[in-house]
Design an enzyme around this catalytic site. Structure first.
Site, PDB file in Angstrom:
ATOM      1  N   ASP A  38      67.125 -17.211 -51.088  1.00 19.17           N
ATOM      2  CA  ASP A  38      66.888 -16.949 -49.665  1.00 19.17           C
ATOM      3  C   ASP A  38      66.068 -15.685 -49.429  1.00 19.17           C
ATOM      4  OD1 ASP A  38      68.765 -15.183 -50.506  1.00 19.17           O
ATOM      5  OD2 ASP A  38      70.207 -15.565 -48.897  1.00 19.17           O
ATOM      6  N   HIS A 242      42.604 -10.311 -66.921  1.00 15.65           N
ATOM      7  CA  HIS A 242      43.597 -10.294 -65.843  1.00 15.65           C
ATOM      8  C   HIS A 242      44.958  -9.866 -66.383  1.00 15.65           C
ATOM      9  CE1 HIS A 242      41.011 -13.325 -63.360  1.00 15.65           C
ATOM     10  NE2 HIS A 242      40.572 -12.086 -63.270  1.00 15.65           N
ATOM     11  N   ASP A 259      42.185  -1.467 -62.640  1.00  9.94           N
ATOM     12  CA  ASP A 259      41.537  -2.323 -61.638  1.00  9.94           C
ATOM     13  C   ASP A 259      42.542  -2.476 -60.510  1.00  9.94           C
ATOM     14  OD1 ASP A 259      40.400  -4.332 -60.099  1.00  9.94           O
ATOM     15  OD2 ASP A 259      39.731  -5.523 -61.819  1.00  9.94           O
ATOM     16  N   ASP A 270      38.431  -3.058 -53.862  1.00  8.42           N
ATOM     17  CA  ASP A 270      38.522  -3.584 -55.227  1.00  8.42           C
ATOM     18  C   ASP A 270      37.720  -2.648 -56.129  1.00  8.42           C
ATOM     19  OD1 ASP A 270      38.722  -5.057 -57.529  1.00  8.42           O
ATOM     20  OD2 ASP A 270      37.652  -6.819 -56.779  1.00  8.42           O
ATOM     21  N   HIS A 352      32.267 -12.543 -67.709  1.00  3.36           N
ATOM     22  CA  HIS A 352      32.368 -12.818 -66.270  1.00  3.36           C
ATOM     23  C   HIS A 352      31.069 -12.413 -65.583  1.00  3.36           C
ATOM     24  CE1 HIS A 352      32.975  -8.507 -65.335  1.00  3.36           C
ATOM     25  NE2 HIS A 352      33.801  -8.470 -66.361  1.00  3.36           N
ATOM     26  N   HIS A 356      31.373 -10.202 -56.709  1.00  2.00           N
ATOM     27  CA  HIS A 356      31.838 -11.254 -55.800  1.00  2.00           C
ATOM     28  C   HIS A 356      31.850 -10.683 -54.390  1.00  2.00           C
ATOM     29  CE1 HIS A 356      35.717  -9.121 -55.709  1.00  2.00           C
ATOM     30  NE2 HIS A 356      35.669  -9.084 -57.022  1.00  2.00           N
ATOM     31  N   HIS A 363      38.475 -11.779 -53.269  1.00  4.88           N
ATOM     32  CA  HIS A 363      37.369 -12.667 -53.619  1.00  4.88           C
ATOM     33  C   HIS A 363      37.045 -13.411 -52.334  1.00  4.88           C
ATOM     34  CE1 HIS A 363      38.507 -12.726 -58.183  1.00  4.88           C
ATOM     35  NE2 HIS A 363      37.960 -11.594 -57.786  1.00  4.88           N
ATOM     36  N   GLU A 386      30.486  -5.137 -60.768  1.00  2.00           N
ATOM     37  CA  GLU A 386      31.503  -4.815 -61.769  1.00  2.00           C
ATOM     38  C   GLU A 386      31.149  -5.306 -63.175  1.00  2.00           C
ATOM     39  OE1 GLU A 386      35.113  -7.219 -61.507  1.00  2.00           O
ATOM     40  OE2 GLU A 386      34.356  -8.087 -59.648  1.00  2.00           O
ATOM     41  N   TYR A 390      33.915  -5.976 -73.374  1.00  2.00           N
ATOM     42  CA  TYR A 390      35.247  -6.174 -73.931  1.00  2.00           C
ATOM     43  C   TYR A 390      35.093  -6.554 -75.397  1.00  2.00           C
ATOM     44  CZ  TYR A 390      35.514  -6.734 -68.917  1.00  2.00           C
ATOM     45  OH  TYR A 390      35.345  -6.552 -67.557  1.00  2.00           O
ATOM     46  N   ARG A 407      35.401  -1.609 -67.832  1.00  2.00           N
ATOM     47  CA  ARG A 407      34.805  -2.197 -66.628  1.00  2.00           C
ATOM     48  C   ARG A 407      34.651  -1.081 -65.597  1.00  2.00           C
ATOM     49  NH1 ARG A 407      37.834  -6.145 -66.310  1.00  2.00           N
ATOM     50  NH2 ARG A 407      39.381  -5.649 -64.696  1.00  2.00           N
ATOM     51  N   GLU A 409      33.732  -0.826 -61.532  1.00  3.84           N
ATOM     52  CA  GLU A 409      33.563  -1.689 -60.352  1.00  3.84           C
ATOM     53  C   GLU A 409      33.551  -0.857 -59.083  1.00  3.84           C
ATOM     54  OE1 GLU A 409      35.699  -5.639 -58.411  1.00  3.84           O
ATOM     55  OE2 GLU A 409      36.864  -4.315 -59.718  1.00  3.84           O
TER      56      GLU A 409
END
Length: 452
Positions: A38, A242, A259, A270, A352, A356, A363, A386, A390, A407, A409
């Protein structure tokens, strides 16, 4: 700071004109979602519904019906209920929907099956988020079936169903000055939180501690919600794009990739920054970091009106691929860089795209191509840039580069003359990062102060 009801009205007026008097548009609010048993997840309004109405409650439905005698903008909302409001908080009810959110008419949700079909009667087209929610699709079909059952009375039902996304999402793509104010605020708060992480990080801390500090710094500035779950990835965890466990210890000699971005009044930031846990880049780390930074700058240089969306990605790929060859991570084998890019030889290290759209969704909505071609950038569009690298722990490259993920960004606004970096307050120059991290606060007993 919020979007005014006058701006929401202007948005609705533009859509009413776009769909014309022979059509209607239905947009549902988000529903509350059960987390377990609940307990509910914190409610977050549907971005399309929020953009159109500003109404903050779940389960509501907005209808735009141009030139309808009962009003061209109608809301169906939860009724006032003193008992439920004692438990769950205040409701606006139909009266508040009219008074505070400028609906021409508003009704309790219990009346929707009776009243909503009348708003659709004798219209040819119906715009709604087609195929996004099976349950809502069934409700729409039921309303249409009700209208078809009145054919002998001369009532007709819409015969064309059109996805509302094309109109709404194209409109959302170009941000107003009010929206940009929200996004600048979100970016400033997030940039300050990233700066705090740099100045407080030290070996032996956990990724979770940095995440907690980021959330704290955002919340104390009024940004209670994050635009997405933060990624705090130390060492080789940064090679997982991710990664969200955020539970490992930060090791001396590793980098940490953060990130993370807060949300302000629904608008997302972002930002990604990568920095050394101990405050000093190793030679190999600095080489790869500078390569990513150079690629990002090349992409930002292409972020200007008239450029194709793909130009930023192409610019970053050119720099990254050339650099990978120079550093010995990619074997040129006598081929030109252009050929290596065409064959996607960079993919083991950069899998990648370079950015975006950004807005009410991290996104954000909006087509990247129009009529088969990459769309052209225009003032008012907001996006991320970004690039990253890697290097997997098992990669067949010199050992010093293995297990490094980087990275960088930033949030970008396309202006009349170029690009405004909304997230510019988050440091990314490697020398500046090292200087900042050398100024780590120290408590009286000699320990690092992670709360200052």
């Amino acid at each position: 700071m919020s979007i005014s009801q006058d701006e929401h009205r202007q948005r609705r007026d533009a859509l009413l004109e776009a769909i014309g008097p022979d059509a209607a548009l239905i947009i549902p609010a988000a529903s509350e979602v059960t987390r377990n048993r609940d307990t509910q997840y914190p409610f977050r309004q549907s971005s399309d519904f929020l953009w159109l109405t500003g109404f903050p409650e779940p389960e509501a439905i907005a209808v735009l019906a141009p030139e309808h005698k009962d009003g061209d903008y109608v809301l169906f909302v939860r009724p006032k209920d003193p008992e439920r409001e004692t438990w769950d908080g205040r409701r606006f009810g139909p009266e508040g929907a009219v008074k505070d959110f400028c609906a021409k008419a508003a009704h309790p949700l219990a009346e929707i099956d009776k009243k909503l079909p009348k708003l659709l009667a004798s219209r040819r087209q119906l715009y709604y988020p087609l195929g996004q929610d099976d349950a809502f699709d069934l409700r729409v079909m039921r309303w249409l079936r009700t209208l078809r059952g009145q054919a002998r009375k001369g009532v007709t039902a819409p015969v064309e169903l059109v996805d509302s996304g094309e109109l709404l999402h194209e409109a959302r793509l170009r941000k107003s000055e009010s929206e940009l104010s929200m996004m600048r605020k979100a970016a400033r708060i997030s940039a300050g939180a990233h700066l705090a992480l740099m100045t407080h990080c030290r070996p032996g801390m956990s990724e979770q501690q940095l995440e907690a500090l980021f959330l704290h710094r955002c919340a104390e500035q009024g940004a209670r919600e994050q635009a997405y779950p933060p990624i705090v990835a130390g060492g080789e965890n940064a090679c997982i794009l991710h990664y969200v466990e955020n539970s490992a210890r930060l090791r001396d000699g590793d980098l940490v990739l953060i990130d993370a971005g807060c949300e302000w009044q629904g608008y997302a930031s972002d930002i990604t920054r990568t920095f050394p846990v101990n405050g000093h880049f190793s030679p190999a780390q600095r080489e790869l970091y500078n390569l990513v930074l150079e690629a990002q700058q090349a992409a930002i240089d292409k972020a200007r009106p008239g450029q194709a969306w793909s130009a930023m990605h192409k610019a970053a790929l050119q720099v990254l691929t050339k650099g990978l060859v120079r550093l010995g991570l990619l074997d040129k084998k006598g081929q030109k860089v252009r050929k290596l890019i065409k064959k996607e030889k960079f993919k083991p290290f950069y899998m990648h795209r370079t950015g975006h759209w950004l807005g009410l969704d991290v996104h954000d909505v909006g087509d990247y191509k129009r009529d088969g071609s990459w769309r052209t950038l225009e003032p008012g569009m907001t996006l991320t840039i970004e690039p990253g690298l890697y290097v997997a722990p098992a990669a067949e490259v010199p050992k010093a580069y293995r297990g490094i993920g980087i990275r960088i960004e930033d949030d970008i606004l396309i202006t009349d003359s170029g690009a405004e970096i909304l997230s510019r307050d988050a440091p990314k120059d490697p020398d500046e990062i090292e200087r900042l991290m050398a100024e780590l606060p120290i408590t009286k007993n000699g320990a690092h102060d992670i709360t200052a």
